[in-house]
Design a protein around this motif. Sequence first.
Motif, short mmCIF file in Angstrom:
data_model
loop_
_atom_site.label_atom_id
_atom_site.label_comp_id
_atom_site.label_asym_id
_atom_site.label_seq_id
_atom_site.Cartn_x
_atom_site.Cartn_y
_atom_site.Cartn_z
N ASN A 123 33.21 -10.77 69.01
CA ASN A 123 33.98 -11.89 68.49
C ASN A 123 35.42 -11.80 68.99
O ASN A 123 36.13 -10.84 68.69
CB ASN A 123 33.96 -11.85 66.96
N PRO A 124 35.86 -12.78 69.77
CA PRO A 124 37.17 -12.67 70.40
C PRO A 124 38.31 -12.61 69.38
O PRO A 124 39.41 -12.20 69.72
CB PRO A 124 37.27 -13.94 71.25
N ARG A 125 38.06 -13.04 68.16
CA ARG A 125 39.14 -13.05 67.16
C ARG A 125 39.28 -11.74 66.42
O ARG A 125 40.17 -11.58 65.61
CB ARG A 125 38.90 -14.16 66.13
N HIS A 126 38.33 -10.85 66.61
CA HIS A 126 38.39 -9.61 65.84
C HIS A 126 38.87 -8.46 66.70
O HIS A 126 38.59 -8.39 67.88
CB HIS A 126 37.01 -9.27 65.29
N SER A 127 39.59 -7.56 66.07
CA SER A 127 39.98 -6.35 66.79
C SER A 127 38.75 -5.47 66.90
O SER A 127 37.78 -5.63 66.16
CB SER A 127 41.09 -5.63 66.04
N SER A 147 37.81 -3.90 63.68
CA SER A 147 37.03 -4.63 62.70
C SER A 147 35.63 -4.90 63.21
O SER A 147 34.69 -4.97 62.42
CB SER A 147 37.76 -5.89 62.23
#
Lengths: 300, 291, 341, 512, 317
Positions: A107-111, A114
């Motif tokens: 998921n590109p939004r998660h580090s 996470s």
Amino acid sequence: MSEPLLELRDLQKHYPTRHGLLRRAGAPVKAVDGISLSVQHGEVLGLVGESGCGKSTTGKTILKLTEPTGGSIRFMGEDITRWSRQRMLPLRRQMQIIFQDPNGSLNPRHSIGSILSAPFEIHGIARGAELAERVAALLRMVGLPPEAAQRHPHEFSGGQRQRIGIARALALRPRLIVADEPVSALDVSIQAQIINLLQRLRAELGLTYVFISHNLGVISQICDRVAVMYRGRVVELAPREALFFDARHPYTRMLLAAVPQPVPDAPRRTVSTEAWTAGESALLREVAPGHFVADHDSPG
Amino acid sequence: MTATVAVNFGAGRRLARRFAGHRLALFGAVVVVLLCAAALFAPLIAPHDPVELDTSLRFMAPFQSATHPLGTDEIGRDTLSRLLYGGRVSLTVGLVAMLTTVLTGASIGVLAGYLGGWVDALLMRFVDTMLCFPQVFLLLVIAAFIPPTLLSMSLIIGLTSWMEVSRIVRSEVLHLREQDFILAARALGASSGRIMFRELLPNAAAPILVAATLKVASAVLMESYISYLGYGVQPPLASWGNMLTNAQGYFDTVPWLAVLPGVLITLTVMGFNFLGDGLRDALDPRLTLNR
Amino acid sequence: MSLLADAVARAAPAQAAGAPVLRVEGLGVRIRTGRHALRALDDVGFSLRRAETLGLVGESGSGKTLTALALMRLVETSAIEIDRGQVALDGVDLLGLPERAMEDLRGRRISMIFQEPMTALNPVISIGRQIEEPLRRHLGTGRRAARDAAVALLDQVGIRDAARIARCHPHELSGGMRQRVTIAIAIACRPDVLVADEPTTALDVTVQAQILGLLRDLQAEMGMAMLLITHDLGVVAETAHRVAVMYAGRVVETAPVGALFRRPRHPYTRGLLRSIPRIARERPAALAEIPGTVPGLLALPEGCAFAARCELATAHCVAERPALERIGPEQAVACWRHQHV
Amino acid sequence: QQNTDRIILGMTQEPVQFNPLLYVNSGTENVPEACMFDALWDIDDTGTFIPNLAAAVPSGENGGISSGGLIWKIALKPGVKWSDGHAFTAHDVEFTYQTIMNPGVAVRSRGGFDLIKTFKVVDDLNIEIELSRAFVPFLWAWQNMHIVPKHLLAGEANINTAPFNTRPVGTGPFMLRSRTAGSHTIYERNPNYHRGPSKVRQFIHKVVPDQLVLYGQARTGEVDYMALAGVPNDRWDEAGKIADRDMLILNSPNVQFIYFNCGKPMFADPKVRRALYIACEMQKSIDDVYFGTYQRTLSYLSPAHWAYNAALVDETPNPELASRLLDEAGWTMGPDNVRMKNGEKLHFTMSTTAGNPSRQATEALFQQNWKRIGVEMEIRNMPASVVWGEYTTRSQFDTLLVAWDPTVGLDPDYTARAHSKQIPVQTGVGSNYTQYANPEVDRLLELGVTQTATADRKATYAKVQEILLQEVPFAPQGATRQAHLKKKPLQGVKPNSYVTDITWNVQDWGWA
Amino acid sequence: MLRFIATRLLQSIPLVIGVSLIGFALMHLAPGGPLAVYTLNPSINAQDIERIRIIFGLDQPIHIQYVKWATGMLRGDWGNTFFGGRPVLDVILERVPATMLLMGSALAVAIVLGLAIGILGAVKRHSIFDYLATSGALFALSFPTFWFGLMAIYVFAVRLRWLPSGGMFELGEEDNIIDLLRHLVLPTAVLGLVITASWSRYARSAFLEVLQQDYMRTARAKGLRFHQRLLRHAFPNAVKPLIALLGVELPFLFSGALVAETIFGWPGMGRLFVDALSMKEYPILMGMIVFTALFVIVGNLLADVAIAAIDPRVRLA
Ligand SMILES: Nc1ncnc2c1ncn2[C@@H]1O[C@H](COP(=O)(O)OP(=O)(O)OP(=O)(O)O)[C@@H](O)[C@H]1O
Ligand SMILES: Nc1ncnc2c1ncn2[C@@H]1O[C@H](COP(=O)(O)OP(=O)(O)OP(=O)(O)O)[C@@H](O)[C@H]1O
Ligand SMILES: [Mg+2]
Ligand SMILES: [Mg+2]
Ligand code: NI
């Protein structure tokens, strides 16, 4: 022999096709067209075959990430073919997948932190400081620095992302891992590390792998048995040695002949353009103990 | 959400850092905080009682007198005091309505988009139903049943304006749900709730944040409209919206009566917009900042 | 035909010993992340002659993709910056070129195959149209002709049922098929320089052989030069004329392919060669690995980046970074102890 | 270049239909009425009734009204034709009367007509009406009722939805040419008009919904005459100074009041109502909120009315007296500066139509006035359809801020609003929403409608006004006025304070 | 596809019934009623009001009133207005062209402008243009329409006298297209301003999102020109949320915009609706709600189909 961990019977996955503005349905794509396989506890089954022959689809279908259109899947003694998403949830701890596409599966939004803590959270395994510790351990395991936890997928190289995907799948120590080209983007040294790691985990924890790869060297290193797929079907299934040194199916032979050698000035590979026709049925014939070959009608 | 730890895992600090590095977002935050503080402490700051009127001093221009620094309105009430007190109404309405809109719209959109099937059909037909009634109609009818307090009014505004958010979010989710990282989450055994709110929503954050900004503005104006129709704040209570409405007749003769509250609304919306931008940039690690 | 092309290709470097098509010199890339800036590429240099293939190998994360993107001028965002060096295509400095001129070159004279074909394709545009695009853009091919050409290209990269696939969208394709689509796009206009970032990782060996053959044919016909980034040392051995090895943002060794495989001069290269898994009746219990982990780019040591993992390392290695040193014709290595390897 | 072929009248509203019997909105539907229909008689700007479809206005002197006031004989003008060519006869008048009394027709009011005992058509041009009791304002009733054609409507099963309502035919000076909903209505000259053809060929009623924009159009000349809602109050000075424009100030019969709901215990005591009234800065509210455009009045009539009691004195504002009165009434100052009695605060609400800034300002001013004497008023405005619905008609309000006309035309009769038998919550009839009851007032109102001599009536109503000002069921603020703007060359416009519309004599309008 | 449309249309039958039922109930249960207009009429008294209530049928229980209305609808009878007794369908349809014209042109202008501004803002993120466009859009959204409307009229009609201040045409020029266009300018501009502002925000964010995707880099690597990348590659990906937005806004084509119509004296649906609402003209309100429902159904159906047509990954269910 005890009951296999995974058993596929005549598994099918047909994708509907739609074309044109009105999205009219065309003939379905038979990505997986009747596969029967079983995987024993602690075994590593290699899955090789032509690009586009349905390996990834098989992998995803085994985990019921796409619904099969036919056949059945038995996992740990239960027929999970018709299980609902909800019902599958607890079972997910036992089966994991390493996606072929490391980029799209993060998921590109998660580090990374996470992403890697998700498995622990979901199954309530760890939290707080322990969670951070576990994530750091996972990263170390795949050769990434702990600081990586704070960065996001796009800040990594292809191989690094692939390792993150591996780490995620290993996090839960599942019984079964479907590894779809897990090491294709890794340089050989790291590839060696990862393969050694996988082998070690298997030895220590009894993990079972379905290992999809185009790299026959890797397959030969890690697999116990190998299934060769061609156009949605298994054409040959054999123990490692038999497959590599006593291949029966012309496609398998062709594959083996095409393996590139890391030796300069080695003779150039020649791809045979010999054709054969696959038999109508998906039936495999046992030609030697544990060695199955599909009907074919070949010149050789 | 159950596991905020994970959100904070590195990301929390990083988010804060990225956010703080965003000058405009900081500016937005400062503006919003200042406006909120001004409204909150209105009784301490305001030079006058906002409803106290002195018709002999009406239409005083701004910056003319020390007692009425921003002038007076059409019946001689102190504009500054009214702006400060009006901020309480307008900011509450803007914020609460925006939150309601965004939460409802995003939840329904993501539920419909991800779960699909009959859930989608049902929710979207519900959205259609809501859209069939012009917002004014809904507002008036609902307001007629629920006694208009500041909170209920904000909620009503919020609950009648989330439909476009839900449709936009759904349209985003429809293709996001087909992506591998959603499969990956499913493979991990993530519940639908987690997938929707942890995996999908952050990826649909951009339009949601835009909607949030726009909703702040429209809610503030909508409040004045329902007040105008008799269901909102009652005179002589001030809100920026009704100050604007009351100034309608003097738009050319006494323009500052409309301009002052209008500018405050603009400032608020800008504040929220830059906050939203900052948040979006912080949430979207790919958008790297320019310094 | 194929054999003839083969002979021509292998002989090419010698023939065209003149000016290289592409010369990269002292290329440096800086990445800002949060508060820090890291040096992702440092002093990367190599050159490519017509019809030559340079294999670029190296550790995962060492900057191969970044190098490729940098010379295509596709990296520049607000966070990533090419801050030094030169990329010359036929003597024209690409880094100084205006964007419009660069647009005319990309896809036409220099084109690239992306490492991750999954996300590199536009999800809403049909495969056929994505392949047609460079043709129509650069060669002014007509609509019909471009469509036919696209199908022909798909066919060339070994996709069965090309006409149907041309109408499909990326999500309907398998990983290997998408990879071949990106290859088709990259070679559509027969570029002078092809930057191929792991072009065959997702392909089975027969298709891989077919693709590499195709690329070689192109080299033979058009004199196309190729920068081939790959982890598959078998592919390198078979395809490349020369090899550059990268480690932690730098080129640590360059050599003709034969020399490299016969006698690697850098300990890292040697480690790599040892790690290759082979098909054999008896398999080792474990593959040979290079011990230790790669240092993070943020925490690169003063000295040689490989020193911590190197069995030959000395105090000197830890203290001072070795520069790329020319040790023979076409051969250079950055190691203080290369004689001992 | 002025187009002298037509006159464009601008208003902020438009009629919803054209049938005068189904009339809904005063002000706008007066225009089609005046353009296309005639009543038996009109009232002119001097307050005299002038014959229209009748040959003469009946009176005692000309024998039209019998001595007891019960028998009315009306002779009609001969030779009048409907605009479709049919002859106008007494049967049309009879039909109009019957329709008014038809329970299936949504006629707004039967005021006056319900007193008709017999209606006799003597011949085509003569009518004889017998009333059940004497009722002087009967003249007003007919002045307000426009005659509709029997030959077109008699066959309609449902007059409420008859096509006639959109394609009307009348005897008036103009005929309907076209209507563009929401935009304008065009009337074309009736060449056979019985009072002579009108001066312009076309009369156009244009709708400009926003008052300020309409004012702008009056200034730019896009409309020739700006009528309803008139020049905004704060622009009168400016409008008066525009070259080429005349600003006409119209006294409307409307008076703005505070209505006290006498049915609520708090307002049952006249002292309290009076105290509240005199605490208000009434003149100031007019000067500063309405920019002096209203005329202060002390009764339900405008000071210009012939029956206005000029002897009344304005006691406002007098907060001291107000406080004293409240003390006397037992409302003593409580701890938080709000008066209390029997443990209850002197707290009430005031309502009016929401969205009217001037009324809101007025409310705010009164609120402040009352706060000073320890009275807490809370504003609770509502949409018109709510506040004028059961909230008003079922007397649910505390106080209202309303602007209302007298009840029957411009007659000073105020029975419907002030007679104790006219309280709808109690008796189901009338419109005495304040629930005011005073036997003396009842008696005077009953007397007033039977008196035929003007001087007697004036005395009776002067007394009514005096009592009402003492007991204040409704506290008068001011008589509303409107300023219209017309182009200088436009002639024939005559402000008439006896009617609600400016177009009453539209047939005389023309260009110089 | 065709099955999808058929299913959706089938779903909309209960939708319309539900909407009409809810609308009817809400309208009648809310306080206030159509008879309040008569209260202000000086000569009307309580008996008159009671009499008219019976004529309007308002004395009957709500469910009977609904059944009457609904059976009428089934027969194609939209009922008659209370005030004036005109057929509701006529009353509504005579307003449709004006509304469609104004809303259509405002939407068209706004979409084109909004997209252009949004795209530019996304491309030139953090540039002067971006800041100006952002501030401008937010400013436009923070002031009510009437304010811009009055300002525009004051400046362009009253002061400069360039354009007419309202209405659809000069009286007597009903067939003159040029005249109509002149009248269309100000309301379109004012109404378009607000829509442009919100569209530009949505467009900017959608394009920002898309421009950073990997496939945009591929497009660049092909050597495509900037506008080609934008139009062919970014646009179809970015436009999906905007289409959803358009689907939601399509009903406005029918329902009009009250404030702009009032200020500019445009004979549109918004005014009709609010007039009907304030007079509680139930028959008109019901008619308009049913019409709006049709527009909502069609609008969102079209949007869904369009999104699915653009993005092959989206499955029509
Ligand atoms: N946007 C970014 N922010 C921070 N670091 C980055 C970013 N992009 C790349 N990097 C770092 O730069 C280094 C070089 O990446 P690159 O993709 O060039 O590696 P590579 O040699 O292609 O590796 P692989 O073989 O795994 O693909 C990596 O260590 C990566 O973590
Ligand atoms: N969503 C889809 N819709 C339609 N067809 C699909 C879809 N996904 C895969 N296919 C088709 O199914 C076939 C098998 O795909 P799959 O991804 O399983 O292949 P694979 O064996 O993993 O190949 P590779 O080695 O190239 O990754 C391909 O022909 C592909 O075109
Ligand atoms: Mg695959
Ligand atoms: Mg790479
Ligand atoms: Ni959370």
